[in-house]
Design a protein around this motif. Structure first.
Motif: not given
Length: 183
Positions: A143-161, A163-173
């Motif tokens: 159902g999401g994440y427990d903020p107490q289990s993440v350093e800083g307490g925050e995680m961000r969600y990104f919409k996949s590019l 619908p059939g894969e977990f694909v994220l856009g990357v502008s730089s690395i």
């Protein structure tokens, strides 16, 4: 959030399950609710041209307080001996079709949260999960994440590019051991 502790990251796919922190082999013959559907075969084809043949099976799976009757793959045979002892994380994918266009079992986390699954008490959860793993432990948060289990307490969600894969856009690395020496 309810936390489900899983030992070694294997859930249902080829029978490995965790119960109270101990890894056990799932034994269909000991379940009064197990059903094997031989009329629902499928093939999973890998990029190296090897494949696994399986049939769709059903049984009840429980993660913490969440319980549902779900489909999963029951191994029949592999095209190579390298895959005969395969196991893996079940249910972390997106629903797909098999190598020959046949329907694959719905991934575990999708089946648990399927709003149409009247045999699930998790069907009202958002289709979000978080998976943490270390050498000795694994944890799935539904159902999401427990903020107490993440350093800083925050995680961000990104919409996949896709619908059939977990694909994220990357502008730089940038690569480095700290922000100051990253290139």
């Amino acid at each position: 959030f309810e936390r489900a502790m899983l030992r070694a990251a294997a859930v249902v796919w080829l029978g490995l399950m965790a119960v109270q922190g101990k890894q056990i082999l799932y034994q269909p013959s000991k379940s009064s609710t197990f059903v094997a559907r031989e009329e629902l075969p499928f093939t999973i084809q890998y990029a190296d041209a090897n494949a696994i043949e399986a049939i769709t099976c059903f049984d009840y799976v429980q993660l913490g307080h969440y319980k549902a009757r779900v489909p999963f793959g029951c191994f029949l045979r592999a095209s190579t001996p390298l895959l005969k002892n395969v196991d893996g994380v079940a249910g972390f994918g997106i629903p797909k079709v098999g190598a020959n266009g046949e329907k694959l079992p719905m991934p575990l986390l999708w089946a648990l949260t399927d709003p149409r699954n009247v045999e699930s008490n998790a069907r009202g959860l958002k289709r979000r999960y978080t998976f943490f793993a270390s050498k000795d432990h694994g944890e799935v948060q539904l159902g999401g994440y427990d903020p107490q289990s993440v350093e800083g307490g925050e995680m961000r969600y990104f919409k996949s590019l896709s619908p059939g894969e977990f694909v994220l856009g990357v502008s730089s690395i940038r690569v480095g051991t700290s922000p100051g020496n990253a290139v």
